[in-house]
Structures are given as C-alpha cells and as structure tokens.
Design an enzyme around this catalytic site. Structure first.
Site, PDB file in Angstrom:
ATOM      1  NE  ARG A 130      -1.988  -0.823   3.956  1.00  0.00           N
ATOM      2  CZ  ARG A 130      -1.469  -1.318   4.640  1.00  0.00           C
ATOM      3  NH1 ARG A 130      -1.889  -2.498   4.359  1.00  0.00           N
ATOM      4  NH2 ARG A 130      -1.659  -0.904   5.805  1.00  0.00           N
TER       5      ARG A 130
ATOM      6  CB  ALA B 139      32.053 -29.044   6.845  1.00  0.00           C
TER       7      ALA B 139
ATOM      8  CE1 TYR C   7      18.261 -11.715   4.388  1.00  0.00           C
ATOM      9  CE2 TYR C   7      19.512 -11.679   6.693  1.00  0.00           C
ATOM     10  CZ  TYR C   7      19.439 -11.880   5.169  1.00  0.00           C
ATOM     11  OH  TYR C   7      20.195 -12.958   3.868  1.00  0.00           O
TER      12      TYR C   7
ATOM     13  CD  GLU D 127      21.953 -13.910   1.137  1.00  0.00           C
ATOM     14  OE1 GLU D 127      21.972 -13.911   1.543  1.00  0.00           O
ATOM     15  OE2 GLU D 127      22.881 -12.474   0.029  1.00  0.00           O
TER      16      GLU D 127
ATOM     17  CB  ALA E  17      29.201 -19.792   6.041  1.00  0.00           C
TER      18      ALA E  17
ATOM     19  CE  LYS F 271      21.663 -10.932   2.494  1.00  0.00           C
ATOM     20  NZ  LYS F 271      23.005 -10.923   3.549  1.00  0.00           N
TER      21      LYS F 271
ATOM     22  CG  ASP G  35      25.541 -17.473   1.128  1.00  0.00           C
ATOM     23  OD1 ASP G  35      25.243 -16.924   2.485  1.00  0.00           O
ATOM     24  OD2 ASP G  35      24.789 -18.436   0.465  1.00  0.00           O
TER      25      ASP G  35
END
Length: 440
Positions: free
Chosen positions: A156, A379, A177, A319, A382, A248, A343
């Site tokens: 709106r 692992a 987020y 991303e 990131a 993001k 990342d």
C-alpha cells in the site's frame, strides 16, 4: 439558336439536379449505415458482462489497454494475477515479472476462498506451532504476524514501510530478515499477493536478454539473486528463495542507503528437489527435479550476460546457492563480472573483521592472529569462505605459507573433527573447496 441554347440550359439544369439527388441519396445511405452500425455497437455494449456465461452460452470478452509491464500489474482492473497466458505475458511485457506458473481465475478463486475460510487462530503452521522447530529456527509466532502486517503495508505504502524499518531498525531487522524471512520463504506461494522482483526460469531459457527490459527501471545499482537451493538452514525452498533476495535488499535500503527503485531481487527457478513443494498444489515454481551440470551453468551464464547487457554497472550478489555450485560460480564469474558471493565472501569478510577487532581489544597487533587456533563448527559454504579468507589473510598480511596457515584450523561437522582419515573426505571436498589441506 435561341431554342438550342434553351435546350442546352435545360439539359445542364437536369444534370445538376441529378448530381444533387445522387449526393443526397449517398449521404442518406451513409447516415443510415452509420445509424445501423451505431445501433449494433450499442447492442454489443449492452451484452458486455463479467459473467462467463450469458443467456446460456459461453462467451469470451476482450479488454483493450495500452499499458504494459508493471503498469498492468498495478492496475486492479486489468491485473489477472497468474492467469495471464504465455502469449499475453510476451505481448504485454510481463515475462519475468510473474512466477512461471499459470493459474486460471478459478484456481486463484479456490486459493482465496480457502484462505477466507480459515481464521488466523485456526491456521496450523509447523514452523511456528512446533516447539522444536521454534527453538531450532528462532521464528516466533508474533514475529510472523508482524511480518504479514509489514508485507501488507509495503503493497500500500512503500515510503511508510521503509520509514518504519529505518526508525525501528533494531526491532524490525529480525522481522524483514533472519530469522523470520525463513518463514516467509518457506510459505512464499501461500503468502503471494503481488510480485516483487523478477523471476527467471527454465521455461524462459533463451529469452533472458529480452526479459530484463520488462523491468521498468533503467538504473539498477545492485541485483541480489538466488536459485533457492539452500535458503538459510531450511534447505531447498525453490521459487520461495526470492524472499531472501527481497529481505537482503530491504536491509540494504534501510541500513545502507540504497534507493528502492535501484535494487532488483531475483530468483532463478531451475526446479526443486523438495518433495513437499512438488506435492503442494499451491506451489508457484517449476516442479521438475533441479537441473545440474553443464545445463545448469548455461542458465546462469545467460542470466549474467542479460544483467550485464541491461545494467552494465550493477553489482550482482549471489545469495544462498548450494555450496557445490557457489564456489564454482564465484570462480567462473569473478574476473568477468562485478559480482560476489555473500555466503562465501560476505560472511567471511565480517568474520575476519571481527577477529581483527578481537585482536585490537586484547591490545595485540593484527599479525597476532597468525598464532591463534581457529575452530569452525560446520563445513558449509559459509565455513568454506571463512576458512579460505582467514588463511589468505594469514598468508598475505602475516607472512605464513598456505600450508602453515592451514594448520591453524580445526573444522568440525556433524560427525566431528574432519581429519585426513575421513573415508568421505573427497565427497566432502565437493562442497568445501581445498578441504584436504585443512583436514587434520
């Protein structure tokens, strides 16, 4: 002679009168035809109706509009939601502005009626009702309610939407987020009301270069793109991954000062391997298994070229791509396009800055980091970026060799410390670049 002149005069007069009669008759015929055509037109106008069946007969009714692209989607009279067939999407500049799925008005009606039949208190959502999931994800029911309020506000009044986020950023950041955006991504098809951003899919292959011109802004500073394959810790969310791109960029606008008209959230829909999504009748994405290999990279290549064609100065941020693709895509494009992987590089840069800050707080020089032991729990992509970035900093800024820097790391996954004795070490290295050098 006098008689001859009189006869010629009479003949000329008759010809003149005859011409006048012909013109009059022609004029009357034209008027009559126009009256009849106007009457027929009025009769046709009287039969115009929103009903599908008139007087027991099925009918089709066409509306004519000069609007195109997002102007169509912003017009409540002409907007048909997902009911635009492929031909209309191409003709009206809508390809890429809508999810790839096509739904009839009857199908959309069923979804809305289902929503109207259930109150908020009756809604069952495992992500916010299940205590175990709430503890795991951090998504709270009250935050979900706030997210829905903000989504409605954005449709709106976008100016007020960003004002609220900027004025109450600490409170709103977890709504727009993480962690609440994870819920919005998982429930994207059910929450969908109005499209934000662009949708590229396998169905559009070969058309990306023309599709980007359906976006009505000639100036885009940053594009955030995902393929929805690894959204936060929730796995493959398919087309719902667009929510992470939107979230993001909302942060970039509210906290980074980007202009809302100069950002572009994008999802590339190449299918899904999530069985729940493939069985969901309301899912808006492609339900084929995810493509892989060379076919996958062809699609991403086409996307990158299309963005560079329309907005050559735009920064492209990758991303939440699967780790096995994230590293390869970064290596593939980093020297040819203005891009980065959040990342891998974004998280890593933040962690490295934090470590430098920790050294400073302890009164130590940055170089003291070289003597520290670094333990990484996890692992994934990131962790891959963090390990590679810190190791590179130790080698370039602190004088260690890559081998010496690698020995400072201890990496753990769900099975414990990753060592050179791991039987699946080669398999793990597909998603963790250079892992053998870090293994103990």
């Amino acid at each position: 002679d006098s008689l001859l002149q009189e006869n010629e005069g009479t003949s000329t007069l008759k010809k003149t009168e005859s011409c006048k009669m012909l013109r009059l008759r022609s004029s009357l015929n034209l008027t009559s035809r126009l009256v009849m055509e106007n009457k027929a037109l009025q009769e046709r106008k009287q039969t115009i109706s929103s009903k599908k069946v008139v007087e027991g007969k099925s009918r089709l009714h066409a509306e004519i509009t000069s609007s195109k692209g997002r102007d169509i989607l912003n017009d409540p009279v002409f907007n048909k939601g997902l009911a635009f067939p492929g031909t209309e999407r191409d003709r009206m500049g809508l390809r890429g502005l809508l999810p790839p799925v096509i739904r009839t008005m009857n199908e959309q009606e069923r979804i809305v009626m289902d929503e109207l039949s259930h109150s908020w208190s009756e809604r069952k959502d495992d992500m916010i009702e299940n205590d175990e999931m709430v503890l795991k994800s951090g998504i709270m029911k009250e935050d979900v309610r706030k997210k829905e309020v903000l989504m409605g506000l954005h449709e709106r009044n976008e100016t007020l939407y960003y004002k609220i986020i900027m004025d109450f950023f600490n409170e709103m950041s977890k709504i727009i987020y993480t962690p609440t955006v994870g819920w919005a991504c998982a429930r994207y098809s059910g929450l969908y009301k109005k499209p934000r951003g662009m949708f590229f899919s396998l169905k559009d292959k070969g058309e990306f270069a023309s599709m980007v011109f359906n976006w009505d802004s000639d100036k885009v500073d940053v594009v955030v793109v995902t393929d929805g394959s690894r959204v936060l810790g929730l796995g493959d969310l398919g087309i719902g991954g667009l929510g992470i791109s939107i979230g993001k960029l909302d942060l970039y606008i509210a906290a980074g000062g980007f202009h809302p008209r100069r950002v572009l959230p994008v999802v590339i829909d190449i299918g899904t391997d999530n069985p729940a999504l493939r069985k969901d009748p309301n899912y808006m994405g492609l339900i084929n298994p995810r493509i892989d290999g060379w076919e996958y990279y062809e699609v991403i290549d086409e996307f990158m070229e299309a963005i560079a064609l329309r907005w050559p100065k735009a920064l492209i941020q990758f991303e939440d791509f699967q780790t096995k693709h994230a590293i390869k895509l970064l290596q593939r494009y980093k020297n040819s396009f203005l891009m980065f992987n959040d990342d891998i590089q974004g998280t890593a840069a933040t962690v490295l800055a934090g470590l430098y800050g920790a050294m400073k707080l302890q009164g130590k020089p940055y170089s003291a980091l070289a003597s520290e032991k670094i333990v990484l729990v996890g692992a994934g992509s990131a962790a891959t970026g963090v390990a590679l970035t810190i190791r590179r900093a130790m080698a370039i800024r602190m004088g260690l060799t890559m081998e010496e820097a690698s020995e400072r790391f201890y990496i753990l996954d769900k099975d414990g410390l990753i060592s050179k004795d791991r039987k699946n070490l080669s398999e793990l290295e597909r998603s963790f670049y250079n892992l053998k050098h870090f293994a103990r």
